[in-house]
Design a protein around this motif. Structure first.
Motif: not given
Length: 249
Positions: A35-46
């Motif tokens: 969810h966080l990655r899909d929200s545009g965050l690259d600061c958390v692991p995928e």
């Protein structure tokens, strides 16, 4: 040939992947990170996937673990972590976990944020004195954001005796703790520090209960911590904070 290194605690980095043992809550964490990655965050692991009881997530380059402390010594470093934590909290809005999902800790009813659960300096990724990533999401669970803020303040300020601050948190001398509390709260957007010491004390008490709960389930490293006496150290922290609250207000 693959490049790999053993980090500890069953964690291995192979090329651009971090391999970790699967936990009962891995599915929930992977759904949140997606969810966080899909929200545009690259600061958390995928999340990459799970195979043979090992989870894989992408590696975020930079300093973490013991290498993180030197970056957070400055007010600027501390403020960058506060801003990143707020950005992550805001991005959890609207996250809907899968049915029958399990978290490491009981969700707080009505929570609109999913907390990281362990936002200490060593779980941020740092480059050139700035926090650029947040890793190790095992303790994530739905709760009010102040839970994470209080935990971060506990470890970033830090709410520790002078000798521990110098020895374990790598400060050359004990810092001006109240100034660090104010700086973190302001950078996060808290709007003030009234009552914050009491929230840190509550969070220190919660940490004791959560470590004990995970240990009673036979899960390591928490079970090992309790066998080795670490629980007593955790239990002493709220008492120390109560008797030294003048350092933080």
């Amino acid at each position: 040939m693959a490049k790999w290194r053993l980090v500890g605690g069953g964690v291995t980095i192979v090329d651009d992947l971090v391999l970790r043992p699967v936990r009962p809550w891995t599915g929930a964490v992977h759904a949140l990170l997606t969810h966080l990655r899909d929200s545009g965050l690259d600061c958390v692991p995928e999340p990459v996937g799970v195979r043979h009881d090992v989870e894989a997530v992408t590696f975020i380059p930079g300093d973490a673990g013991g290498d993180a402390f030197r970056h957070q010594l400055t007010i600027e470093g501390l403020e960058s972590a506060a801003r990143l934590l707020r950005k992550v909290h805001d991005a959890t809005a609207g996250f809907e976990p899968p049915d029958r999902v399990e978290w490491a800790h009981s969700p707080v009813r009505g929570a609109t944020t999913v907390c990281h659960g362990d936002p200490a300096p060593w779980n941020f990724v740092w480059r050139d004195g700035e926090a650029v990533g947040l890793i190790d999401w095992d303790h994530a669970y739905p709760a009010a954001p102040i839970d994470d803020v209080a935990y971060a303040l506990d470890t970033f300020t830090p709410f520790r005796p002078d000798d521990v601050t110098v020895r374990d948190h790598r400060f050359p001398q004990p810092p001006e703790r109240a100034a660090r509390v104010r700086a973190f709260a302001t950078a996060y957007g808290l709007g003030g520090t009234a009552g914050i010491v009491d929230r840190v004390i509550e969070r220190q008490q919660q940490t004791v209960a959560r470590v004990l709960s995970l240990a009673e389930r036979g899960l390591d490293p928490w079970a090992a911590w309790c066998r080795e006496g670490y629980l007593e150290e955790l239990q002493a922290r709220p008492r120390w904070t109560r008797s030294h609250r003048h350092l933080f207000e």
